[in-house]
Design an enzyme around this catalytic site. Structure first.
Site, PDB file in Angstrom:
ATOM      1  N   MET A 212      10.515  -5.175  19.087  1.00 49.76           N
ATOM      2  CA  MET A 212       9.441  -5.039  18.107  1.00 49.76           C
ATOM      3  C   MET A 212       8.319  -6.079  18.248  1.00 49.76           C
ATOM      4  SD  MET A 212      11.823  -3.933  14.831  1.00 49.76           S
ATOM      5  CE  MET A 212      10.471  -3.385  13.809  1.00 49.76           C
ATOM      6  N   GLU A 213       8.325  -6.858  19.335  1.00 48.58           N
ATOM      7  CA  GLU A 213       7.309  -7.921  19.461  1.00 48.58           C
ATOM      8  C   GLU A 213       6.707  -8.104  20.854  1.00 48.58           C
ATOM      9  OE1 GLU A 213      10.498  -8.726  18.328  1.00 48.58           O
ATOM     10  OE2 GLU A 213      10.059  -8.525  16.183  1.00 48.58           O
TER      11      GLU A 213
ATOM     12  N   ASP B 225      22.264  -4.036  20.891  1.00 49.60           N
ATOM     13  CA  ASP B 225      22.676  -2.691  20.430  1.00 49.60           C
ATOM     14  C   ASP B 225      22.117  -1.655  21.395  1.00 49.60           C
ATOM     15  OD1 ASP B 225      20.122  -3.610  18.681  1.00 49.60           O
ATOM     16  OD2 ASP B 225      19.975  -1.497  19.215  1.00 49.60           O
TER      17      ASP B 225
ATOM     18  N   GLU C 209      17.002 -16.250  16.504  1.00 48.39           N
ATOM     19  CA  GLU C 209      16.572 -16.284  17.901  1.00 48.39           C
ATOM     20  C   GLU C 209      16.072 -17.679  18.300  1.00 48.39           C
ATOM     21  OE1 GLU C 209      15.334 -11.596  18.517  1.00 48.39           O
ATOM     22  OE2 GLU C 209      13.879 -12.906  17.576  1.00 48.39           O
TER      23      GLU C 209
ATOM     24  N   GLY D  80      17.223  -3.576  21.867  1.00 48.67           N
ATOM     25  CA  GLY D  80      18.071  -2.397  21.948  1.00 48.67           C
ATOM     26  C   GLY D  80      18.008  -1.841  23.366  1.00 48.67           C
TER      27      GLY D  80
HETATM   28  N1  ADE Z   1      15.756  -5.190  18.546  1.00 42.62           N
HETATM   29  C1  ADE Z   1      17.073  -5.141  18.787  1.00 42.62           C
HETATM   30  N2  ADE Z   1      17.546  -3.889  18.649  1.00 42.62           N
HETATM   31  C2  ADE Z   1      16.489  -3.126  18.286  1.00 42.62           C
HETATM   32  C3  ADE Z   1      16.346  -1.755  17.968  1.00 42.62           C
HETATM   33  N3  ADE Z   1      17.371  -0.923  17.999  1.00 42.62           N
HETATM   34  N4  ADE Z   1      15.107  -1.310  17.633  1.00 42.62           N
HETATM   35  C4  ADE Z   1      14.058  -2.173  17.594  1.00 42.62           C
HETATM   36  N5  ADE Z   1      14.147  -3.472  17.873  1.00 42.62           N
HETATM   37  C5  ADE Z   1      15.353  -3.954  18.219  1.00 42.62           C
END
Ligand code: ADE
Length: 228
Positions: free
Chosen positions: A172-173, A196, A12, A78
């Site tokens: 996640m951040e 995703d 990143e 995501g």
């Molecule tokens: N970052 C990118 N895709 C993610 C996912 N599916 N879950 C958590 N963090 C992500």
């Protein structure tokens, strides 16, 4: 003014360091920070490592130790909203922690006493991002991002996060960085490119698109720096 640019993973931050060209590396608190001057603007750049704890440490360090006065986060997420496809960009209007749970005491998900379920991002930088998007001929969706210490690869969990927080994307951040910046009065901007759909194929999609989506996000954030 000193701008912090952070990501969670090397992929990143690599396109940002490439764009900046030359920088000084400083080791601090178990991480590596990159100091640079880019088009006359002082920058501190780092990837935190994945998750809320490491991102809290890095955001705090960038502000308290390196003196950053604004923070921009660039990375991947995501998708929850079906309108977000791989490569699309989302700018967070507000963020929450989807795995924060003291509902046993009658509190809503994402809430602890003296905290708040959502933390709002800086409105000025969101306005600026619209101009940047227009100048790049790109469309950027604004929305709610939910953060937790889980890689979500499960339709049921993703739908729960979507309906509980009204979230459009998850990662996640962002939620922890938001708490730090808000507490320290540092305006912040969280941008993510979709890697995703947080479903059963998420880990494969993430591996395939991490690099290209991270680049999309990084390019946009560097155009933001040009405008600040
Ligand atoms: N970052 C990118 N895709 C993610 C996912 N599916 N879950 C958590 N963090 C992500």
């Amino acid at each position: 003014m000193k701008i912090a640019i952070m990501g969670a993973m090397p992929e990143e931050v690599a396109p940002i360091l490439e764009k900046v060209g030359s920088y000084k590396t400083v080791e601090y608190a178990g991480n590596r920070y990159y100091e640079a001057t880019y088009r006359g603007v002082e920058l501190v750049i780092a990837y935190s490592k994945i998750g809320k704890v490491f991102s809290t440490l890095t955001a705090t360090t960038m502000i308290e130790h390196f003196g950053a006065t604004k923070l921009l986060f660039s990375g991947v997420a995501g998708a929850i909203s079906p309108s977000l496809k791989v490569g699309d960009l989302i700018v967070a209007t507000k963020l929450s922690q989807h795995d924060l749970d003291i509902t046993a005491f009658g509190h809503p998900f994402g809430y602890v006493p003296e905290g708040s379920v959502f933390v709002e991002t800086d409105k000025e930088m969101i306005e600026m991002s619209k101009e940047v998007a227009a100048s790049m001929g790109k469309s950027v969706q604004e929305g709610i991002i939910a953060t937790g210490d889980q890689f979500v690869a499960n339709e049921e969990r993703k739908n729960w996060i979507g309906s509980t927080f009204g979230a459009d994307a998850l990662e996640m951040e962002g939620g922890s960085v938001a708490v730090v910046c808000s507490a320290l009065n540092v305006p912040f901007f969280i941008l993510r490119a979709i890697s995703d759909a947080a479903d059963m194929d998420a880990s494969f999609s993430f591996d395939e698109f991490l690099e290209t989506s991270a680049k999309e996000s990084a390019e946009f954030v560097m155009n933001m720096v040009d405008k600040i």
